[in-house]
Structures are given as C-alpha cells and as structure tokens.
Motif scaffolding. Structure first.
Motif, PDB file in Angstrom:
ATOM      1  N   UNK A   1      48.760  41.702  32.749  1.00  0.00           N
ATOM      2  CA  UNK A   1      47.862  42.503  33.593  1.00  0.00           C
ATOM      3  C   UNK A   1      47.059  41.572  34.502  1.00  0.00           C
ATOM      4  N   UNK A   2      46.791  42.044  35.732  1.00  0.00           N
ATOM      5  CA  UNK A   2      46.164  41.161  36.734  1.00  0.00           C
ATOM      6  C   UNK A   2      44.691  40.870  36.407  1.00  0.00           C
TER       7      UNK A   2
ATOM      8  N   UNK B   1      41.034  39.866  37.555  1.00  0.00           N
ATOM      9  CA  UNK B   1      40.317  40.074  38.819  1.00  0.00           C
ATOM     10  C   UNK B   1      39.004  39.318  38.898  1.00  0.00           C
ATOM     11  N   UNK B   2      38.269  39.273  37.819  1.00  0.00           N
ATOM     12  CA  UNK B   2      36.986  38.571  37.819  1.00  0.00           C
ATOM     13  C   UNK B   2      37.191  37.105  37.428  1.00  0.00           C
TER      14      UNK B   2
ATOM     15  N   UNK C   1      34.863  41.712  42.658  1.00  0.00           N
ATOM     16  CA  UNK C   1      35.750  40.740  42.022  1.00  0.00           C
ATOM     17  C   UNK C   1      36.450  39.828  43.031  1.00  0.00           C
TER      18      UNK C   1
ATOM     19  N   UNK D   1      32.201  46.412  36.072  1.00  0.00           N
ATOM     20  CA  UNK D   1      33.205  45.353  35.988  1.00  0.00           C
ATOM     21  C   UNK D   1      34.430  45.815  35.213  1.00  0.00           C
TER      22      UNK D   1
ATOM     23  N   UNK E   1      36.667  48.133  37.257  1.00  0.00           N
ATOM     24  CA  UNK E   1      37.376  47.425  38.304  1.00  0.00           C
ATOM     25  C   UNK E   1      38.477  46.550  37.708  1.00  0.00           C
ATOM     26  N   UNK E   2      38.127  45.793  36.692  1.00  0.00           N
ATOM     27  CA  UNK E   2      39.094  44.870  36.094  1.00  0.00           C
ATOM     28  C   UNK E   2      40.291  45.631  35.528  1.00  0.00           C
ATOM     29  N   UNK E   3      40.033  46.773  34.909  1.00  0.00           N
ATOM     30  CA  UNK E   3      41.107  47.478  34.209  1.00  0.00           C
ATOM     31  C   UNK E   3      41.715  48.633  34.990  1.00  0.00           C
ATOM     32  N   UNK E   4      41.374  48.707  36.284  1.00  0.00           N
ATOM     33  CA  UNK E   4      41.962  49.704  37.170  1.00  0.00           C
ATOM     34  C   UNK E   4      41.807  51.133  36.660  1.00  0.00           C
TER      35      UNK E   4
ATOM     36  N   UNK F   1      36.370  52.943  29.924  1.00  0.00           N
ATOM     37  CA  UNK F   1      36.699  52.304  28.656  1.00  0.00           C
ATOM     38  C   UNK F   1      35.452  51.866  27.905  1.00  0.00           C
TER      39      UNK F   1
ATOM     40  N   UNK G   1      40.688  47.550  25.417  1.00  0.00           N
ATOM     41  CA  UNK G   1      41.481  46.638  24.583  1.00  0.00           C
ATOM     42  C   UNK G   1      40.891  45.235  24.611  1.00  0.00           C
TER      43      UNK G   1
END
Lengths: 158, 257
Positions: A54-55, A57-58, A91, B59, B62-65, B74, B190
């Motif tokens: 998984x990508x 970003x931060x 990010x 955050x 954004x990070x986990x779409x 989440x 997760x």
C-alpha cells in the motif's frame, strides 16, 4: 448393487467430485491455515503482501527538513516544533515531483482552532494549551495574518 | 447385515477421510500455537495528553484512502464530558476529523447541547482505533476467510476475498468496522500495516503532536511502550467480552464505553 442404489450414489459422487475440482481451480494455492491457526489464520497469504505494498503518503518532518532546512530549523525552536509539517501542508506523497511540485498551505482559522479554541476541561491536556475564544479573538481574519505559524512565540504581531 | 456399531464406525472414518482433502483435519494447523518470535503490535493511548485536535483522524483518512467527506473512519476521537450531577455527555462529530472547536456537544441530527463549564466534573478526549484483539470475534464470524490475523497480531481484511456480508461489522464489540464506500468491502484500522512493516510509525502516531498515541511491540522488553504497559497503570476497553484487546489506555474512566 441394485440400480436404484447405484444411480443416486453415482450422482452424489459426481456432484462432490465436481465441487472438489472447482474448488481446487478457484482457490489459490496460498489460501489455507497460517500462523494463527484455523480459527484466526485461515486466509490468502498473498494478501499480507498486498497490504504491505500500500502506498506510503506521510513522510515526516525530517524528510521536509532535507530541503526546507530554514523552515525546519525555525519551527524546531518554537512551541510548534511538536507539530509535523504535513499536518498543515498535507502529505508529501512524492513531493517534489512533476505532479506535486508544491504542497498545500492551510491558512484556515479552523485549522489553528483545533488546538487553540480554549476549553477549560479538567483532567485534559487541552486546558494547558494557550487558547482563545474563536468569536472574540480577531474573528474573520486569518490567524497567520498576525501570527507566524512556524514561529508563533516570537514576533506575535508580524 | 451391517451392525449398528460398524455403521457408526464407518461413518466416523468416512467423514474424517472426506475432510482430509479440505485441509480441515490438519491437526498442526488447527492447534497452531503462539509464536513469540518477531513483533506483536500493540497501542498505548494517553487520555491526559490527547487534546482532541483530530489531526490523527485527518492523517489516517488520507494515508489509508478513506473518502474524506464520507462519515466513516478507521480511527476517531471521542469527547467525554461528565457533569457534576453525574450526567455523561459524549460526542465525536465527523469522527473528529476537524477536531473539537466548539464547547458544544453534538447530539446528532443537527441537535446540539451547550456545556456549562462550571458544572463539569471531568472532561477529556479518548482516541479510538482497532484493538487488534488476541481473540478477534470479527475473524471468527467471517464465512469466507477474508479477514484474519497475521503472525504479528494485526487483523487484516482481504478486499478481493470479502463478499461484503457485514457479519464482522456486527461482531465487533468496539464498532471499529464499516463498509468502505468505494470498494464496498469491510474496512478497519490495521495499525497502518504498510508503514509498520516498513519500520515507520502509523500515520496517526506521526500526526499526533502530543504523543497521545504510540505503537509498541509487546514482545520486545526494551520497548518503552511495553515497559509502560507492564509496570504502568493501564486499562483496556470492555475487558469483560474476553476478546483480549491490545490497545492500552492511560487514564480511562469508567464512563468510557
């Protein structure tokens, strides 16, 4: 064996074999019982790798500091040192790059008010942050017109 | 003529034989013990330090779409306000994505309730995320093996395998699961598995300015988080469910559910 026994028997064996063959074709090889046992570890092993890919970003403030060194040094000397750059700029992802040459700059009052709306809450760290009354404190004007977000302590009135 | 005893014996042998190719009768797999090599991820959350800024939620989404405008997340932060007369008020507007900027409780459906500061006995913020239980009920109920626990204790969802039946969402006593608005499969925290597997902190921990949420490896005795959990006064949510949750809280109050 008599025909009325044989016929259903063959049919059942046939159906079961079709199901078993179909299962062998559809279910991937890595699907099965893994480390956490049958109750918790029955899964497709390859999915663990899917998640690891998984990508990200931060990237963290140190990464930004490589290029925006002055900004990094300034904020490190201020009470905002604890806030990582990406909380206010979004990010990094692959910044700086062609499709992300610059990052956003969040100048909204609401953003600063996440921490600075004063709540006198006993037993919470919130009351320890110097806070303001959002309606009373220069309402309608962006906070960063007067406060330097990278160095809010020094030079209050910019 | 076949005797009743023989009949029963054949049935038992036949069933066991039929189960073997399905992998169900693999005693090693069924009884797999716990392996203490490698990490076992846990979280430490400090309700004194949390100020409810919600930057962790921002955050995380954004990070986990997770679609930013959808009212699912989440992780989230709850505000608890306990009045001197014992009334408990709690809210988490938009999962606290935009923090808490008004001294007003959001009762939902557009209704709000003002808080009289003088009448507050205690008020604090509680960050919530998946507990990565040692005995996760959400995994037990999955009919297809789409959600499972890894060796390092994290419960993952296989988006390709999930049929979207929603049993796991009902089974979780902590309400951490929801449907992903885009993939329409079960979704949950997760611990940023992609980040921790690469040696990085989860996005929420990186974003938290106050050190209110920290990941740790309970198998590593030198980990500071492990030390705080082992010798500090920490508690878990809903211990009575027997799920053995792995998020430890500092300063949890009995009003917190």
């Amino acid at each position: 064996m008599k025909l009325h026994v044989l016929r259903p028997l063959v049919t059942v064996i046939g159906i079961v074999s079709i199901i078993l063959v179909a299962r062998a074709l559809v279910v991937p090889d890595d699907f099965g019982v893994h480390e956490r046992g049958y109750m918790y570890g029955w899964h497709r092993k390859g999915n663990e790798e899917d998640w690891k890919k998984f990508k990200i970003k931060y990237r963290g403030a140190e990464y930004c500091g490589n290029c925006h060194e002055k900004k990094y040094q300034t904020i490190q000397r201020s009470p905002h040192a604890i806030i990582t750059c990406e909380n206010c700029h979004g990010p990094a992802i692959d910044h700086p790059s062609e499709d992300r040459p610059k990052l956003d700059i969040n100048k909204e009052r609401a953003h600063c008010l996440r921490c600075h709306t004063y709540f006198n809450y006993p037993t919470s760290g919130r009351r320890l942050i110097r806070g303001i009354d959002p309606e009373g404190h220069n309402s309608g004007i962006e906070c960063v017109m007067c406060h330097n977000p990278h160095s809010p302590g020094l030079g209050r009135a910019k | 003529m076949i005797t009743r005893r023989d009949f029963l014996r054949y049935v038992v042998i036949g069933t066991a034989g039929a189960a073997a190719p399905l992998g169900l009768a693999n005693p090693a797999g069924v009884l797999a013990g716990k392996d203490l090599t490698g990490p076992r991820w846990v979280f430490l959350l400090d309700t004194f330090k949390c100020v409810g800024c919600g930057l962790c939620v921002k955050a995380c989404k954004t990070e986990n779409e997770i679609p930013y405008e959808a009212n699912v997340s989440r992780t989230w932060v709850e505000r608890y306000v306990i009045m001197k007369d014992g009334t408990v008020l709690a809210d988490t507007p938009k999962a606290a994505r935009d923090g808490f900027t008004r001294n007003v409780i959001d009762l939902g459906q557009g209704k709000t309730q003002a808080i009289v500061t003088e009448d507050i006995a205690k008020a604090f913020f509680v960050p919530k995320l998946c507990n990565q239980c040692e005995n996760p009920p959400c995994v037990q109920v999955c009919p297809v093996g789409a959600t499972y626990q890894t060796k390092d204790g994290v419960v993952l969802v296989d988006r390709k395998w999930c049929i979207g039946c929603g049993y796991c969402i009902m089974a979780c006593p902590y309400g951490v699961r929801f449907f992903h608005p885009v993939s329409h499969t079960a979704e949950k925290c997760n611990f940023c598995y992609h980040r921790i597997s690469a040696g990085l902190k989860p996005a929420c921990e990186l974003a938290c300015p106050f050190g209110a949420r920290r990941i740790g490896d309970i198998n590593d005795p030198d980990d500071e988080v492990t030390r705080i959990i082992k010798d500090g006064r920490v508690s878990v949510l809903r211990a009575e469910y027997g799920t053995n949750p792995r998020n430890y809280y500092i300063g949890l109050s009995e009003e917190v559910r």
